[in-house]
Design a protein around this motif. Structure first.
Motif, PDB file in Angstrom:
ATOM      1  N   GLU A  46      88.743  68.350   6.149  1.00 40.17           N
ATOM      2  CA  GLU A  46      87.998  69.534   6.596  1.00 40.17           C
ATOM      3  C   GLU A  46      88.583  70.803   5.992  1.00 40.17           C
ATOM      4  OE1 GLU A  46      86.484  67.952  10.974  1.00 40.17           O
ATOM      5  OE2 GLU A  46      88.468  68.865  10.769  1.00 40.17           O
ATOM      6  N   ILE A  47      89.909  70.842   5.910  1.00 43.51           N
ATOM      7  CA  ILE A  47      90.557  72.016   5.327  1.00 43.51           C
ATOM      8  C   ILE A  47      90.227  72.130   3.846  1.00 43.51           C
ATOM      9  CG2 ILE A  47      92.799  73.012   4.733  1.00 43.51           C
ATOM     10  CD1 ILE A  47      93.807  71.697   7.382  1.00 43.51           C
ATOM     11  N   ILE A  48      90.313  71.013   3.132  1.00 51.22           N
ATOM     12  CA  ILE A  48      90.038  71.044   1.691  1.00 51.22           C
ATOM     13  C   ILE A  48      88.572  71.387   1.438  1.00 51.22           C
ATOM     14  CG2 ILE A  48      89.940  69.602  -0.392  1.00 51.22           C
ATOM     15  CD1 ILE A  48      92.474  68.171   0.699  1.00 51.22           C
ATOM     16  N   ALA A  49      87.673  70.901   2.283  1.00 47.96           N
ATOM     17  CA  ALA A  49      86.257  71.244   2.130  1.00 47.96           C
ATOM     18  C   ALA A  49      86.053  72.749   2.284  1.00 47.96           C
ATOM     19  CB  ALA A  49      85.425  70.479   3.164  1.00 47.96           C
ATOM     20  N   MET A  85      87.995  74.971   1.301  1.00 54.03           N
ATOM     21  CA  MET A  85      88.561  75.685   0.157  1.00 54.03           C
ATOM     22  C   MET A  85      87.494  76.182  -0.808  1.00 54.03           C
ATOM     23  SD  MET A  85      91.992  73.449  -0.664  1.00 54.03           S
ATOM     24  CE  MET A  85      92.304  74.336  -2.196  1.00 54.03           C
ATOM     25  N   HIS A  86      86.280  75.625  -0.744  1.00 51.40           N
ATOM     26  CA  HIS A  86      85.208  76.109  -1.610  1.00 51.40           C
ATOM     27  C   HIS A  86      84.921  77.583  -1.339  1.00 51.40           C
ATOM     28  CE1 HIS A  86      84.036  72.347  -3.558  1.00 51.40           C
ATOM     29  NE2 HIS A  86      84.292  71.749  -2.408  1.00 51.40           N
ATOM     30  N   GLY A  87      85.100  77.995  -0.087  1.00 44.96           N
ATOM     31  CA  GLY A  87      84.892  79.397   0.247  1.00 44.96           C
ATOM     32  C   GLY A  87      86.173  80.182   0.359  1.00 44.96           C
ATOM     33  N   ASP A  88      87.289  79.472   0.482  1.00 45.85           N
ATOM     34  CA  ASP A  88      88.580  80.151   0.697  1.00 45.85           C
ATOM     35  C   ASP A  88      89.705  79.287   0.146  1.00 45.85           C
ATOM     36  OD1 ASP A  88      90.724  81.621   1.500  1.00 45.85           O
ATOM     37  OD2 ASP A  88      90.369  81.425   3.658  1.00 45.85           O
ATOM     38  N   PRO A  89      90.013  79.391  -1.153  1.00 47.81           N
ATOM     39  CA  PRO A  89      91.061  78.555  -1.760  1.00 47.81           C
ATOM     40  C   PRO A  89      92.417  78.694  -1.091  1.00 47.81           C
ATOM     41  CG  PRO A  89      89.758  79.637  -3.455  1.00 47.81           C
ATOM     42  CD  PRO A  89      89.348  80.251  -2.140  1.00 47.81           C
ATOM     43  N   GLU A  90      92.644  79.810  -0.393  1.00 44.70           N
ATOM     44  CA  GLU A  90      93.939  80.008   0.257  1.00 44.70           C
ATOM     45  C   GLU A  90      94.160  79.027   1.417  1.00 44.70           C
ATOM     46  OE1 GLU A  90      94.071  84.110   1.316  1.00 44.70           O
ATOM     47  OE2 GLU A  90      94.641  84.756  -0.695  1.00 44.70           O
ATOM     48  N   MET A  91      93.099  78.320   1.802  1.00 50.64           N
ATOM     49  CA  MET A  91      93.256  77.298   2.828  1.00 50.64           C
ATOM     50  C   MET A  91      94.244  76.211   2.402  1.00 50.64           C
ATOM     51  SD  MET A  91      91.465  77.985   5.528  1.00 50.64           S
ATOM     52  CE  MET A  91      91.558  76.408   6.330  1.00 50.64           C
ATOM     53  N   PHE A  92      94.473  76.089   1.110  1.00 51.87           N
ATOM     54  CA  PHE A  92      95.416  75.071   0.623  1.00 51.87           C
ATOM     55  C   PHE A  92      96.812  75.297   1.186  1.00 51.87           C
ATOM     56  CE2 PHE A  92      98.186  73.007  -2.549  1.00 51.87           C
ATOM     57  CZ  PHE A  92      97.620  71.742  -2.539  1.00 51.87           C
ATOM     58  N   ALA A  93      97.112  76.512   1.603  1.00 54.84           N
ATOM     59  CA  ALA A  93      98.424  76.789   2.202  1.00 54.84           C
ATOM     60  C   ALA A  93      98.685  75.901   3.416  1.00 54.84           C
ATOM     61  CB  ALA A  93      98.520  78.262   2.600  1.00 54.84           C
ATOM     62  N   VAL A  94      97.610  75.521   4.117  1.00 59.14           N
ATOM     63  CA  VAL A  94      97.787  74.667   5.291  1.00 59.14           C
ATOM     64  C   VAL A  94      98.244  73.274   4.866  1.00 59.14           C
ATOM     65  CG1 VAL A  94      96.659  73.679   7.314  1.00 59.14           C
ATOM     66  CG2 VAL A  94      96.017  75.964   6.503  1.00 59.14           C
ATOM     67  N   VAL A  95      97.595  72.737   3.837  1.00 58.23           N
ATOM     68  CA  VAL A  95      97.983  71.425   3.322  1.00 58.23           C
ATOM     69  C   VAL A  95      99.428  71.467   2.826  1.00 58.23           C
ATOM     70  CG1 VAL A  95      97.457  69.646   1.607  1.00 58.23           C
ATOM     71  CG2 VAL A  95      95.596  70.899   2.714  1.00 58.23           C
ATOM     72  N   PHE A  96      99.780  72.525   2.126  1.00 53.26           N
ATOM     73  CA  PHE A  96     101.143  72.689   1.631  1.00 53.26           C
ATOM     74  C   PHE A  96     102.145  72.672   2.790  1.00 53.26           C
ATOM     75  CE2 PHE A  96     104.836  75.231   0.606  1.00 53.26           C
ATOM     76  CZ  PHE A  96     105.190  74.802  -0.670  1.00 53.26           C
ATOM     77  N   ASP A  97     101.861  73.467   3.815  1.00 51.49           N
ATOM     78  CA  ASP A  97     102.790  73.556   4.950  1.00 51.49           C
ATOM     79  C   ASP A  97     102.912  72.226   5.681  1.00 51.49           C
ATOM     80  OD1 ASP A  97     103.288  76.197   4.392  1.00 51.49           O
ATOM     81  OD2 ASP A  97     101.910  76.981   5.911  1.00 51.49           O
ATOM     82  N   ARG A  98     101.830  71.476   5.745  1.00 51.39           N
ATOM     83  CA  ARG A  98     101.854  70.202   6.460  1.00 51.39           C
ATOM     84  C   ARG A  98     102.698  69.151   5.741  1.00 51.39           C
ATOM     85  NH1 ARG A  98      95.601  69.082   8.589  1.00 51.39           N
ATOM     86  NH2 ARG A  98      95.628  70.683  10.219  1.00 51.39           N
ATOM     87  N   TYR A  99     102.660  69.141   4.432  1.00 54.08           N
ATOM     88  CA  TYR A  99     103.208  68.003   3.704  1.00 54.08           C
ATOM     89  C   TYR A  99     104.359  68.303   2.750  1.00 54.08           C
ATOM     90  CZ  TYR A  99      99.179  65.565   5.553  1.00 54.08           C
ATOM     91  OH  TYR A  99      98.254  65.014   6.400  1.00 54.08           O
ATOM     92  N   GLY A 102      93.483  70.096  -8.766  1.00 57.46           N
ATOM     93  CA  GLY A 102      92.492  69.028  -8.685  1.00 57.46           C
ATOM     94  C   GLY A 102      91.825  68.865  -7.332  1.00 57.46           C
ATOM     95  N   TRP A 103      91.916  69.871  -6.462  1.00 50.75           N
ATOM     96  CA  TRP A 103      91.412  69.696  -5.100  1.00 50.75           C
ATOM     97  C   TRP A 103      89.904  69.460  -5.047  1.00 50.75           C
ATOM     98  CZ3 TRP A 103      87.661  72.810  -3.040  1.00 50.75           C
ATOM     99  CH2 TRP A 103      87.456  74.054  -3.619  1.00 50.75           C
ATOM    100  N   ARG A 104      89.168  69.935  -6.033  1.00 50.63           N
ATOM    101  CA  ARG A 104      87.706  69.739  -6.032  1.00 50.63           C
ATOM    102  C   ARG A 104      87.335  68.267  -6.182  1.00 50.63           C
ATOM    103  NH1 ARG A 104      88.761  74.501  -8.405  1.00 50.63           N
ATOM    104  NH2 ARG A 104      87.602  76.356  -7.688  1.00 50.63           N
ATOM    105  N   ARG A 105      88.249  67.467  -6.696  1.00 43.14           N
ATOM    106  CA  ARG A 105      87.972  66.040  -6.866  1.00 43.14           C
ATOM    107  C   ARG A 105      88.436  65.214  -5.664  1.00 43.14           C
ATOM    108  NH1 ARG A 105      90.069  67.708 -11.770  1.00 43.14           N
ATOM    109  NH2 ARG A 105      92.098  66.751 -11.355  1.00 43.14           N
ATOM    110  N   TYR A 106      88.947  65.879  -4.644  1.00 46.72           N
ATOM    111  CA  TYR A 106      89.435  65.150  -3.469  1.00 46.72           C
ATOM    112  C   TYR A 106      88.266  64.498  -2.743  1.00 46.72           C
ATOM    113  CZ  TYR A 106      91.748  64.018   0.894  1.00 46.72           C
ATOM    114  OH  TYR A 106      92.253  63.341   1.978  1.00 46.72           O
ATOM    115  N   ASP A 107      88.447  63.240  -2.337  1.00 50.89           N
ATOM    116  CA  ASP A 107      87.432  62.495  -1.602  1.00 50.89           C
ATOM    117  C   ASP A 107      87.489  62.906  -0.127  1.00 50.89           C
ATOM    118  OD1 ASP A 107      85.718  60.716  -0.427  1.00 50.89           O
ATOM    119  OD2 ASP A 107      86.715  58.903  -1.158  1.00 50.89           O
ATOM    120  N   VAL A 108      86.556  63.753   0.288  1.00 50.00           N
ATOM    121  CA  VAL A 108      86.605  64.285   1.652  1.00 50.00           C
ATOM    122  C   VAL A 108      86.228  63.236   2.693  1.00 50.00           C
ATOM    123  CG1 VAL A 108      86.233  66.679   0.959  1.00 50.00           C
ATOM    124  CG2 VAL A 108      84.261  65.202   1.411  1.00 50.00           C
TER     125      VAL A 108
END
Length: 205
Positions: A18-21, A23-37, A68-74
């Protein structure tokens, strides 16, 4: 800092997909994935290659993921297998360094200090040296396992991935993962006297 705080707050409770999806409107959402992992990926790379290169490889893992986040299988709610798959590809480029690390750690078993000459209470020193010897033997055993089998073994034991998640991470069939895992564990037990320290999370420094 304010942006990261905003993103973390609005992403509470959402899956990685859901977070990566979003990102199409807000690429900065990737910060959440970064912080998690990031801590888990960094710790895994550090176990494999040592602390000296862990910072660079872990950072590169997330740079590759962001590119490569656009290729992520949501359809996959967790990004953990995806990220560890990227990390595994990068670690593969350091295969010789990893092999050298295991060989160097294996030699610790031969150079262990006599507990009678070490500082500190004897029981504590002896316990530390016993653990060091186990880790040295573990390093030697890991060095003797085929890289493809070792990759599967450590993704299960140290990255805490299931066989199905390892299959997604490495883009191989789950049956191949299971056969490699079985082969690696068999080799490990044979080298360590029918014990498997990785089953209880045994680490090497």
């Amino acid at each position: 800092m304010g942006v990261v705080a905003r993103v973390v707050h609005t992403a509470t409770g959402q899956t990685d997909a859901e977070i990566i999806a979003r990102m199409h409107g807000d690429p900065e959402m990737f910060a959440v994935v970064f912080d998690r992992y990031y801590p888990d990926v960094h710790g895994y790379v550090s176990r494999r290659l040592g602390r000296d290169v862990a910072d660079d490889v872990a950072a590169e893992t997330f740079l590759v993921a962001f590119d490569g986040w656009r290729r992520y299988d949501v359809r996959q709610p967790s990004a953990r297998p995806w990220l560890f798959g990227i990390a595994s590809n990068l670690i593969a480029g350091h295969q010789r360094a990893e092999a050298r690390r295991y060989r160097a750690l294996a030699r610790m078993d031969q150079t262990t200090t006599d507990p009678d000459s070490a500082d500190g209470p004897a029981d504590r020193v002896a316990g530390r040296l016993d653990a060091q010897a186990v880790r040295a033997r573990l390093a030697a055993a890991l060095a003797g396992i085929a890289p493809s089998d070792r990759e599967v073994l450590l993704l299960v034991a140290w990255a805490d991935l299931s066989c199905e998640e390892v299959a997604r991470a490495l883009e191989i069939p789950a049956g191949t993962v299971r056969s490699r895992l079985h082969r690696a564990r068999t080799r490990l037990r044979a080298a360590l006297g029918d014990t498997d320290p990785l089953a209880t999370g045994e680490d090497i420094p």
